[in-house]
Design an enzyme around this catalytic site. Sequence first.
Site, PDB file in Angstrom:
ATOM      1  N   HIS A 198     -68.318  20.871  40.801  1.00  0.00           N
ATOM      2  CA  HIS A 198     -66.918  20.561  40.535  1.00  0.00           C
ATOM      3  C   HIS A 198     -66.484  19.208  41.107  1.00  0.00           C
ATOM      4  O   HIS A 198     -65.342  18.793  40.891  1.00  0.00           O
ATOM      5  CB  HIS A 198     -66.017  21.670  41.100  1.00  0.00           C
ATOM      6  CG  HIS A 198     -65.988  22.900  40.233  1.00  0.00           C
ATOM      7  ND1 HIS A 198     -67.133  23.510  39.784  1.00  0.00           N
ATOM      8  CD2 HIS A 198     -64.951  23.614  39.728  1.00  0.00           C
ATOM      9  CE1 HIS A 198     -66.808  24.557  39.041  1.00  0.00           C
ATOM     10  NE2 HIS A 198     -65.491  24.637  38.992  1.00  0.00           N
ATOM     11  N   ASN A 235     -60.030  26.228  45.510  1.00  0.00           N
ATOM     12  CA  ASN A 235     -59.085  26.909  44.618  1.00  0.00           C
ATOM     13  C   ASN A 235     -57.726  26.998  45.301  1.00  0.00           C
ATOM     14  O   ASN A 235     -57.363  27.999  45.901  1.00  0.00           O
ATOM     15  CB  ASN A 235     -59.610  28.313  44.287  1.00  0.00           C
ATOM     16  CG  ASN A 235     -58.984  28.860  43.015  1.00  0.00           C
ATOM     17  OD1 ASN A 235     -58.154  28.211  42.406  1.00  0.00           O
ATOM     18  ND2 ASN A 235     -59.395  30.048  42.632  1.00  0.00           N
ATOM     19  N   PHE A 295     -52.861  30.072  42.358  1.00  0.00           N
ATOM     20  CA  PHE A 295     -53.344  28.691  42.307  1.00  0.00           C
ATOM     21  C   PHE A 295     -52.596  27.849  41.279  1.00  0.00           C
ATOM     22  O   PHE A 295     -52.774  26.631  41.220  1.00  0.00           O
ATOM     23  CB  PHE A 295     -54.832  28.671  41.954  1.00  0.00           C
ATOM     24  CG  PHE A 295     -55.150  29.490  40.722  1.00  0.00           C
ATOM     25  CD1 PHE A 295     -54.787  29.061  39.464  1.00  0.00           C
ATOM     26  CD2 PHE A 295     -55.789  30.711  40.846  1.00  0.00           C
ATOM     27  CE1 PHE A 295     -55.050  29.824  38.337  1.00  0.00           C
ATOM     28  CE2 PHE A 295     -56.061  31.487  39.720  1.00  0.00           C
ATOM     29  CZ  PHE A 295     -55.685  31.038  38.457  1.00  0.00           C
ATOM     30  N   GLU A 314     -58.917  29.410  30.961  1.00  0.00           N
ATOM     31  CA  GLU A 314     -57.832  28.770  31.696  1.00  0.00           C
ATOM     32  C   GLU A 314     -56.976  28.043  30.663  1.00  0.00           C
ATOM     33  O   GLU A 314     -57.115  26.845  30.434  1.00  0.00           O
ATOM     34  CB  GLU A 314     -58.413  27.847  32.765  1.00  0.00           C
ATOM     35  CG  GLU A 314     -59.245  28.645  33.765  1.00  0.00           C
ATOM     36  CD  GLU A 314     -60.131  27.798  34.665  1.00  0.00           C
ATOM     37  OE1 GLU A 314     -60.040  26.555  34.601  1.00  0.00           O
ATOM     38  OE2 GLU A 314     -60.918  28.379  35.440  1.00  0.00           O
TER      39      GLU A 314
END
Length: 535
Positions: A113, A225, A358, A443
């Site tokens: 990431h 996160n 989040f 998402e």
Amino acid sequence: MVLPGSRAHRGRGPAGEGGRVPGVTAKVKAKERVAIGGTALRFEDLRSIASGATVTLSSDAAARVAPSRALIERVLKQGSTVYGVNTGFGQLKSVRVPTEEVEQLQLNLVRSHAAGSGPELEPRIVRLMLALRAHSLALGYSGVRLTLLEHLVRMIEAEILPIVPSRGSLGASGDLIPLAHLAMGVIGEGEVRVDGRVALASDLMRGNGMAPLQLQAKEGLALINGTQGMTSVGALALIEAAEVLRAAHVACALSVEASRGSTKPFDPRVHAIRPHAGQRDSAAQLWGLLEGSGILASHQDCGKVQDPYSLRCAPQVLGASVDVFRRTRETVLTEVNSVSDNPLCFADTGEVISAGNFHGEPVALALDFLAIAMAEVGSISERRTFLLLDSRMSGLPPFLSPAAGLRSGLMIVQYLQAALVAENKMLAQPASVDSIPTSAGQEDHVSMGMHAAVKALALVRNVRRIVAAELLCAAQGIHLLHPLRSSERLMRAVQGLRKVVPPLDEDRRQDRDLAALDEWIASGAAADLAQVEPF
């Protein structure tokens, strides 16, 4: 340097180089300490952390995090399937990961990431990110070990601040990419900038008697996160906006004086019958700043009936921006003291719940609104400056030059203001109305909160320069009205300004004067000398 009248000048410690940028409030007092992971952090705590305060873990942090960590270890032993602990991520949520590979899963997550780009976040922002992530994790719902929190605090203490690119976050699931770069530093694989050069975080850790953190179950996900990227950038925007708002009132009052405007629009009776809190407070500041003015007394019987809106309606405009500033501050502080992790560990019931804390929508909306509000502070400041430079409106020499024609005076600073106001119109466009689905549609709605934060900070800094230009022009106007004197509070501000920038008697380049005033505003000196209370 220590600026005349600034907080640093009155005994505060000098600003450290770990993230100091010209135009930032002075460094916190030596040995000031902020405890995280316990009581709620305040706005002043954020200012202190950004400025280099010592960060410590609260005394009850160990007791807070132990139950949720025990819950994670228990579900692993039981063989339960828990998102992000022994499964893949995003659309890969249904892929079960063997128990012997759960630590590798966390390491893979952080590495994969770390895909950011763009300008690096300032070290002060990275310092806030480390502290605020540790604070949120220490609240005890994230399933991390105390060791992780201690490691983050030691990094702050040693000023091991990872390089974090500013671009890549969508604001849900939190600020994944920026926080992944932060986590890369935590595990020793990221880079840090030291004295202008890039070094490995692991090298600095060894030099400070530390070792890179070895991630255990869920800890990689817990680190990345969350909303601490947008929240930290937004917090800095608020810290800087606080001083801009105070200085804008000084600049406005000086412009009223230089243009020989009326104080009647600031009469408390006017604002008592339209009692928006910000408007009322703004008017009170302006009324107090102008009290006892000799310039005002000199034109009490003049033929003016009404001043232009940029003077007459200043409390209504500045006050509305103060209200938005306060609401944004409240939202950001709520977020700072929240748990924005996923999944969440409720040790009292033995549940691990997947949810959506989040998602950065509350912060994104608030920072978009802050940008709009601060853009208006800059817009009306430019209008007042334009008025001062137009001799037909102000009654002062053209462009505030004692020899206009041969000399251009301060003509061009309004050009800069106009350019920045135009740029702010673009920066004030809301980021939060956009959303692009990711992770194969899993998402499917994001906040773009980091975009809102980054542009809000840029806009606030533009407004600071706009207000600096108004201060430059208004003080020149007061200079040209000599021997008339303004109020005592405003004269203290003008005298302090003159220690930074001299009057303009001959044409000279203006960028240096504006940069010096920009820093003077941000140091708090402009408002402190005039005794403008914080909003």
